[in-house]
Design a protein around this motif. Structure first.
Motif, mmCIF file in Angstrom:
data_model
loop_
_atom_site.group_PDB
_atom_site.id
_atom_site.type_symbol
_atom_site.label_atom_id
_atom_site.label_comp_id
_atom_site.label_asym_id
_atom_site.label_seq_id
_atom_site.Cartn_x
_atom_site.Cartn_y
_atom_site.Cartn_z
ATOM 1 N N GLY A 1 7.749 -11.618 18.398
ATOM 2 C CA GLY A 1 7.890 -13.419 18.337
ATOM 3 C C GLY A 1 7.878 -13.458 20.071
ATOM 4 O O GLY A 1 7.129 -14.598 20.380
ATOM 5 N N LEU A 2 9.261 -13.260 20.508
ATOM 6 C CA LEU A 2 9.268 -13.679 21.705
ATOM 7 C C LEU A 2 8.531 -13.075 23.254
ATOM 8 O O LEU A 2 7.918 -13.297 24.061
ATOM 9 N N GLN A 3 7.731 -11.829 22.679
ATOM 10 C CA GLN A 3 7.011 -11.124 23.603
ATOM 11 C C GLN A 3 5.549 -12.020 23.388
ATOM 12 O O GLN A 3 4.580 -12.071 23.805
ATOM 13 N N PHE B 1 12.028 -21.342 11.416
ATOM 14 C CA PHE B 1 11.652 -20.143 11.277
ATOM 15 C C PHE B 1 10.457 -20.068 10.370
ATOM 16 O O PHE B 1 9.792 -18.277 11.446
ATOM 17 N N LEU B 2 9.723 -20.483 9.349
ATOM 18 C CA LEU B 2 8.302 -19.481 9.232
ATOM 19 C C LEU B 2 7.663 -19.696 10.349
ATOM 20 O O LEU B 2 6.504 -18.737 10.429
ATOM 21 N N ASN B 3 7.369 -21.092 11.296
ATOM 22 C CA ASN B 3 5.930 -21.073 12.234
ATOM 23 C C ASN B 3 5.972 -20.503 13.815
ATOM 24 O O ASN B 3 5.409 -19.566 14.183
ATOM 25 N N LEU B 4 7.124 -20.893 13.773
ATOM 26 C CA LEU B 4 7.849 -20.256 15.298
ATOM 27 C C LEU B 4 8.237 -18.813 15.373
ATOM 28 O O LEU B 4 8.533 -18.048 16.763
ATOM 29 N N TRP B 5 8.665 -17.971 14.101
ATOM 30 C CA TRP B 5 9.564 -17.094 14.497
ATOM 31 C C TRP B 5 8.941 -15.754 13.773
ATOM 32 O O TRP B 5 7.890 -14.790 13.767
ATOM 33 N N VAL B 6 8.542 -15.695 11.601
ATOM 34 C CA VAL B 6 8.587 -15.386 11.428
ATOM 35 C C VAL B 6 6.309 -14.858 11.616
ATOM 36 O O VAL B 6 5.951 -13.836 11.660
ATOM 37 N N GLY C 1 2.293 -10.816 16.390
ATOM 38 C CA GLY C 1 2.607 -9.764 17.519
ATOM 39 C C GLY C 1 2.370 -8.734 16.704
ATOM 40 O O GLY C 1 1.881 -7.331 17.451
ATOM 41 N N THR C 2 2.306 -8.175 15.614
ATOM 42 C CA THR C 2 2.536 -7.033 15.349
ATOM 43 C C THR C 2 1.444 -6.688 15.200
ATOM 44 O O THR C 2 0.605 -5.388 15.257
ATOM 45 N N MET D 1 15.431 -29.700 19.826
ATOM 46 C CA MET D 1 13.794 -30.847 19.399
ATOM 47 C C MET D 1 12.680 -29.764 20.489
ATOM 48 O O MET D 1 12.173 -29.825 19.877
ATOM 49 N N LEU D 2 13.057 -30.624 21.827
ATOM 50 C CA LEU D 2 12.081 -30.891 22.092
ATOM 51 C C LEU D 2 11.524 -29.431 22.499
ATOM 52 O O LEU D 2 11.051 -29.173 22.972
ATOM 53 N N SER D 3 13.073 -29.114 23.199
ATOM 54 C CA SER D 3 12.938 -27.018 23.137
ATOM 55 C C SER D 3 12.269 -26.105 22.326
ATOM 56 O O SER D 3 11.360 -25.566 22.634
ATOM 57 N N MET D 4 12.411 -26.647 20.734
ATOM 58 C CA MET D 4 11.752 -25.888 19.627
ATOM 59 C C MET D 4 9.993 -25.996 20.028
ATOM 60 O O MET D 4 9.250 -25.357 20.198
#
Lengths: 389, 259
Positions: free
Chosen positions: A182-184, A239-244, A250-251, A358-361
């Motif tokens: 997710g970071l990549q 968690f769902l939209n921005l991470w998973v 990415g995978t 929130m703004l950072s997200m």
């Protein structure tokens, strides 16, 4: 083995080619992410409808059937059955299951609360049972099931070992471990100092800050959505939209040169994607004002580094102003309008921390939208100081 | 009534020196079973009935701890056969693959690690959705967040040890972020501001990534460093924090339930 049985001869599989190419096209993040977001919002709005066992069961069956059909495609199977990708497929299934399950329990509880019955967890919540045997036995069963699963998995799938480490031979694509993908993926939109250092740091800070920001005393110790709409929506969005989903992209959807490949597409090293992204400063001074970059502090490099720095800042002024406005304007505006109640109950520091987090997200989805619609590369481009935003 | 051999054993001095209570079928003995055993003593004697159901907790916290134990045991066994040097590391892993018929230790370790990352995410997910981080459990939630990060770091450091192409390049991609650390990475914003008389203080040979990798690139120094981090330092810190985590679960009112 499976791949030989199913895909040999006709690698395309059971899904018709036009459908496959349509899915491939929809899997481009610029369509996939907004579509997922729409489904996510609908899922939260209608959480009582779709979580009913019959509806959810139908959705699950359809998803499983689709997945099964997709497995008949050679390219899809090849990436899904990679040993290290199997746990990611499992993770996606588990996350989907537990999202449904927790929202289902929340829907049941919310209905009970409306009727005045209180959440299920509250019925007899003062009853205490002995750890031996009640807890110890269920722990023991969970432990055995987990052991069986692990042993079967370990026997069935061999841990891969690639060629020996060679610092002179870069694989294409080079991917970080799967949980950091997710970071990549974020690196597409932001430079490493933000995507790899500052924003992950803020995720940790934000998670730690959550209990101190969430002033809502309700929903402590039981499933509910109605009583905690804001907190749960924000958490699930992150968690769902921005991470998973970013891990998923990415995978499974990023191939050589970090280009997007649909799930049925062959990973072609020579796929060429035209990149014509522009910086905000180029668009502003050259595209719009047509003046060229400003040289307010003297045009020649002989004027010293201070003048050069002044020129860099002048060049990036539009972006700097935008970023500052983005961080400075929403807190007071929200405090005096839609989030008045929040501000009153939270106080100055906690409210500002909440809005900042929130703004950072939101800076990730905002940059994505700017990239997809305006081909924006950087809002602030100061490669001189490695300061690109 | 004649004593069976089992009764003989149970009433022997040796048995009674180990187990201080009778068979746990009475309330008193069940209480003693939890109280007088150090492992079961992680639990209180009684728990809230609502917190017991798998439907509530999903067992994810417990499974994460169990997977940590699996990783510890399989990891210790792997350490017997592994040398963290550039010459030996890859060959040792290849030997485990080629010379151990039916060997599953590396598989258990690797798949257990993936499973632990997933279970710790789902544990956090459950705790958030049940609002269990709310007072009085705020601090324990923070400990949990740190444990989540440590779990990812454990997996990340372990990724390098097979010393194959996947390992070295995944760590290269991951650790390249560190050179962009603001002020402390040589390609990070603000690093050029840290200079004395125009001489920069931060270089590729002394920045944040260098500290992580013990060199400007992923090399043998990084292998040793990640090995020590993976086998000693992070498990050590995580164990202490787990003790705090479990202790605080009990001190903050046991497993969460409706307030």
């Amino acid at each position: 083995m499976l791949s030989l049985l199913l895909a040999e001869g006709h690698g395309g599989g059971l899904i018709p080619a036009p459908v496959r190419s349509a899915i491939d096209r929809l899997c481009d993040p610029q369509y996939f992410l907004p579509l997922f977001f729409v489904a996510f919002v609908a899922g939260l709005v209608f959480y009582r409808k779709w979580t009913q066992p019959k509806v959810a069961g139908g959705i699950a069956l359809a998803a499983l059937a689709g997945f099964g059909l997709a497995l008949t495609n050679h390219n899809f199977l090849e990436i899904v059955e990679r040993p290290d990708n199997i746990p990611i497929v499992g993770m996606l299934g588990l996350v989907a299951f537990f999202t449904w399950y927790s929202l289902r329990l929340a829907a049941v509880n919310d209905e009970r609360i409306e009727k005045g019955e209180g959440p299920i967890e509250k019925t007899g919540s003062n009853d205490r049972v002995l750890v031996w045997p009640d807890l110890v036995f269920s722990e023991f069963i969970a432990l055995i099931l987990c052991t069986v699963l692990l042993v079967v998995w370990a026997i069935a799938v061999k841990a891969p070992l690639e060629d020996p480490a060679n610092p002179f031979k870069t694989p294409n694509p080079s991917k970080a471990p799967w949980y950091f993908l997710g970071l990549q993926e974020m690196l597409v939109y932001y430079d490493p100092w933000l995507a790899g250092v500052v924003l992950p740091g803020l995720i940790i800070v934000g998670l730690c800050a959550a209990p101190y920001i969430d002033f809502n005393p309700k929903g402590n110790g039981y499933y509910t959505f109605k009583e905690r709409r804001f907190a749960i929506s924000a958490f699930l969005f992150g968690f769902l939209n921005l991470w998973v989903v970013m891990v998923l992209i990415g995978t499974f959807l990023r191939g050589p040169n970090w280009n997007v490949f649909g799930p049925f597409e062959k990973w072609d090293v020579h796929k060429v994607v035209v990149l014509n992204n522009v910086n905000l400063s180029e668009g502003f001074w050259i595209g719009w004002l047509k003046t060229g970059f400003p040289a307010w502090f003297g045009a020649s490099p002989a004027n010293g580094s201070l003048a050069q720095a002044g020129n860099v800042i002048a060049r990036e002024l539009p972006g700097l102003v935008l970023v500052l406005l983005y961080l400075a304007v929403p807190p007071p505006v929200l405090a005096s309008t839609v989030m008045k109640g929040f501000y009153k109950r939270m106080g100055f520091i906690r409210f500002n921390l909440l809005v900042f987090l929130m703004l950072s997200m939101m800076c990730l989805p905002i940059k994505m939208i700017l990239r997809w619609t305006l081909n924006l590369k950087y809002l602030v481009a100061m490669p001189e100081w490695f300061l690109n935003i | 009534m004649a004593k069976t051999p089992l009764d003989e054993i149970r009433s022997s001095q040796v048995w009674r020196s180990i187990f201080r209570h009778g068979y746990p079928d009475t309330e008193r003995n069940r209480t003693l079973a939890a109280l007088s055993n150090i492992f079961l003593h992680l639990h209180p004697v009684r728990v809230r009935k609502s917190g017991l159901g798998v439907r509530y907790t999903w067992c994810m916290g417990g499974l994460t701890f169990f997977l940590f134990l699996v990783e510890t045991i399989t990891g210790i066994l792997l350490m017997f056969y592994y040398r963290p040097t550039g010459d030996a590391a890859y060959n040792d892993i290849a030997a485990l693959r080629d010379h151990v018929p039916l060997g599953v230790m590396r598989e258990l370790h690797r798949w257990g690690a993936h499973a632990m990352v997933v279970s710790v995410w789902l544990h956090m997910f459950r705790v958030f959705l049940t609002g269990s981080y709310k007072p009085p459990r705020e601090f324990n939630w923070c400990v949990g967040v740190i444990l989540l990060v440590l779990t990812l770091l454990l997996s990340f450091t372990g990724y390098l040890l097979p010393w194959d192409q996947l390992a070295i390049w995944a760590i290269t991609v991951g650790s390249n972020m560190a050179r962009a650390t603001p002020f402390l990475g040589h390609e990070g914003p603000g690093a050029s501001a840290l200079s004395v008389h125009g001489l920069p203080l931060i270089h590729s040979s002394d920045d944040a990534r260098f500290g992580l990798l013990a060199g400007p690139l992923v090399g043998e120094g990084a292998l040793l460093r990640f090995y020590v981090l993976h086998c000693i330092l992070i498990p050590f810190v995580a164990s202490i924090l787990m003790a705090v985590h479990f202790w605080r679960v009990r001190k903050d009112g046991g497993i969460s339930g409706p307030m």
